[in-house]
Write a protein that holds these residues in place. Structure first.
Motif, PDB file in Angstrom:
ATOM      1  N   UNK A 105       0.842  -1.199   0.000  1.00  0.00           N
ATOM      2  CA  UNK A 105       0.000   0.000   0.000  1.00  0.00           C
ATOM      3  C   UNK A 105       0.884   1.258   0.000  1.00  0.00           C
ATOM      4  N   UNK A 106       1.997   1.189   0.703  1.00  0.00           N
ATOM      5  CA  UNK A 106       2.922   2.324   0.753  1.00  0.00           C
ATOM      6  C   UNK A 106       3.380   2.719  -0.651  1.00  0.00           C
ATOM      7  N   UNK A 107       3.736   1.751  -1.479  1.00  0.00           N
ATOM      8  CA  UNK A 107       4.159   2.081  -2.842  1.00  0.00           C
ATOM      9  C   UNK A 107       2.995   2.585  -3.681  1.00  0.00           C
ATOM     10  N   UNK A 108       1.784   2.052  -3.445  1.00  0.00           N
ATOM     11  CA  UNK A 108       0.616   2.574  -4.146  1.00  0.00           C
ATOM     12  C   UNK A 108       0.382   4.034  -3.764  1.00  0.00           C
ATOM     13  N   UNK A 109       0.470   4.368  -2.484  1.00  0.00           N
ATOM     14  CA  UNK A 109       0.264   5.745  -2.043  1.00  0.00           C
ATOM     15  C   UNK A 109       1.338   6.672  -2.616  1.00  0.00           C
ATOM     16  N   UNK A 110       2.546   6.150  -2.733  1.00  0.00           N
ATOM     17  CA  UNK A 110       3.628   6.922  -3.344  1.00  0.00           C
ATOM     18  C   UNK A 110       3.310   7.218  -4.810  1.00  0.00           C
ATOM     19  N   UNK A 111       2.784   6.222  -5.530  1.00  0.00           N
ATOM     20  CA  UNK A 111       2.394   6.427  -6.924  1.00  0.00           C
ATOM     21  C   UNK A 111       1.212   7.390  -7.011  1.00  0.00           C
ATOM     22  N   UNK A 112       0.248   7.232  -6.105  1.00  0.00           N
ATOM     23  CA  UNK A 112      -0.949   8.078  -6.123  1.00  0.00           C
ATOM     24  C   UNK A 112      -0.594   9.549  -5.881  1.00  0.00           C
ATOM     25  N   UNK A 113       0.489   9.815  -5.185  1.00  0.00           N
ATOM     26  CA  UNK A 113       0.918  11.190  -4.920  1.00  0.00           C
ATOM     27  C   UNK A 113       1.573  11.853  -6.131  1.00  0.00           C
ATOM     28  N   UNK A 114       1.901  11.075  -7.146  1.00  0.00           N
ATOM     29  CA  UNK A 114       2.560  11.627  -8.329  1.00  0.00           C
ATOM     30  C   UNK A 114       1.573  12.456  -9.152  1.00  0.00           C
ATOM     31  N   UNK A 115       1.984  13.608  -9.663  1.00  0.00           N
ATOM     32  CA  UNK A 115       1.081  14.439 -10.464  1.00  0.00           C
ATOM     33  C   UNK A 115       0.525  13.739 -11.710  1.00  0.00           C
ATOM     34  N   UNK A 116       1.195  12.732 -12.216  1.00  0.00           N
ATOM     35  CA  UNK A 116       0.725  12.004 -13.406  1.00  0.00           C
ATOM     36  C   UNK A 116      -0.134  10.791 -13.066  1.00  0.00           C
ATOM     37  N   UNK A 117      -0.491  10.633 -11.800  1.00  0.00           N
ATOM     38  CA  UNK A 117      -1.221   9.432 -11.385  1.00  0.00           C
ATOM     39  C   UNK A 117      -2.475   9.182 -12.219  1.00  0.00           C
ATOM     40  N   UNK A 118      -3.306  10.186 -12.415  1.00  0.00           N
ATOM     41  CA  UNK A 118      -4.542   9.985 -13.175  1.00  0.00           C
ATOM     42  C   UNK A 118      -4.248   9.557 -14.615  1.00  0.00           C
ATOM     43  N   UNK A 119      -3.220  10.131 -15.212  1.00  0.00           N
ATOM     44  CA  UNK A 119      -2.838   9.741 -16.575  1.00  0.00           C
ATOM     45  C   UNK A 119      -2.351   8.290 -16.611  1.00  0.00           C
ATOM     46  N   UNK A 120      -1.581   7.913 -15.602  1.00  0.00           N
ATOM     47  CA  UNK A 120      -1.068   6.544 -15.525  1.00  0.00           C
ATOM     48  C   UNK A 120      -2.225   5.558 -15.360  1.00  0.00           C
ATOM     49  N   UNK A 121      -3.162   5.869 -14.477  1.00  0.00           N
ATOM     50  CA  UNK A 121      -4.327   5.005 -14.278  1.00  0.00           C
ATOM     51  C   UNK A 121      -5.096   4.872 -15.586  1.00  0.00           C
ATOM     52  N   UNK A 122      -5.266   5.978 -16.304  1.00  0.00           N
ATOM     53  CA  UNK A 122      -5.962   5.940 -17.588  1.00  0.00           C
ATOM     54  C   UNK A 122      -5.265   5.048 -18.603  1.00  0.00           C
ATOM     55  N   UNK A 123      -3.931   5.130 -18.664  1.00  0.00           N
ATOM     56  CA  UNK A 123      -3.175   4.284 -19.601  1.00  0.00           C
ATOM     57  C   UNK A 123      -3.345   2.810 -19.263  1.00  0.00           C
ATOM     58  N   UNK A 124      -3.241   2.470 -17.977  1.00  0.00           N
ATOM     59  CA  UNK A 124      -3.375   1.072 -17.553  1.00  0.00           C
ATOM     60  C   UNK A 124      -4.795   0.577 -17.827  1.00  0.00           C
ATOM     61  N   UNK A 125      -5.797   1.384 -17.470  1.00  0.00           N
ATOM     62  CA  UNK A 125      -7.195   0.999 -17.685  1.00  0.00           C
ATOM     63  C   UNK A 125      -7.484   0.785 -19.167  1.00  0.00           C
ATOM     64  N   UNK A 126      -7.004   1.681 -20.012  1.00  0.00           N
ATOM     65  CA  UNK A 126      -7.221   1.532 -21.459  1.00  0.00           C
ATOM     66  C   UNK A 126      -6.549   0.275 -21.991  1.00  0.00           C
ATOM     67  N   UNK A 127      -5.344   0.010 -21.528  1.00  0.00           N
ATOM     68  CA  UNK A 127      -4.616  -1.170 -21.996  1.00  0.00           C
ATOM     69  C   UNK A 127      -5.358  -2.446 -21.591  1.00  0.00           C
TER      70      UNK A 127
END
Length: 194
Positions: free
Chosen positions: A12-34
């Motif tokens: 969860x710690x690494x997920x929270x670290x990723x979620x804090x990144x300004x590009x998080x929403x873009x990254x989630x979108x890329x993964x979801x689309x893929x």
């Protein structure tokens, strides 16, 4: 599984670290689309056909830090890396894997012709054994608007992703189960359900 026994990429710690990144929403979108392009029901394929990790420990390329990796079986098929300059994030590199034969068929061009036509991206056949000789790796820097436009115009979609996903399904589960980040997966699947 107790969080203390997880690999860091699965915590969860690494997920929270990723979620804090300004590009998080873009990254989630890329993964979801893929995932949407690869599977009819991504949620039912989680852990069996795909895994997702946050800040996995990889054989790091100089100056790059992997933020997340989507694996189909044993093959990494999408990952986003930070380019670091003096410890500061300078850019992001997006790496996609698709079926090379499908990419050539859909585009009407050979991989070498696609390289010439899309010179701001890297496009090459992958040597990854799990791809069975039919994988292409496509990379682009997010700071390069021309490369992003070129990526939008190339067939990184269900026509090229699904054939690779179907091929990799024949290979069985991969070795990334202990690195699967259930918090990141739940977040992506939640977005896809809405």
């Amino acid at each position: 599984m107790v969080e203390g026994s997880l690999r860091p990429a699965a915590t969860r710690e690494n997920f929270e670290r990723l979620r804090a990144d300004p590009l998080f929403d873009d990254i989630v979108g890329m993964v979801a689309n893929y995932l949407a392009m690869a599977f009819d029901a991504p949620a039912s394929a989680e852990r069996e056909r795909w895994t997702l990790s946050c800040f996995p420990q990889t054989g790091r390329a100089s100056g790059l830090r992997r933020m997340c990796t989507l694996n189909f079986g044993s093959m990494e098929v999408l990952y986003i890396s930070q380019q670091l300059s003096d410890g500061v994030v300078a850019d992001h590199l997006v790496t996609h894997y698709v079926s090379a034969s499908a990419l050539e068929s859909v585009s009407g061009f050979s991989l070498s012709d696609l390289v010439i036509r899309n010179g701001r991206m890297s496009i090459e056949r992958t040597s990854m054994v799990s791809a069975g000789g039919d994988g292409a790796v496509i990379q682009r820097w997010l700071s390069d608007p021309v490369a992003c436009d070129q990526a939008a115009g190339i067939a990184i979609d269900a026509r090229t992703i699904r054939p690779l996903a179907d091929h990799l399904a024949t290979k069985g589960r991969g070795s990334h189960q202990r690195s699967h980040n259930r918090w990141f997966a739940e977040h992506v699947l939640g977005l896809m359900a809405n």
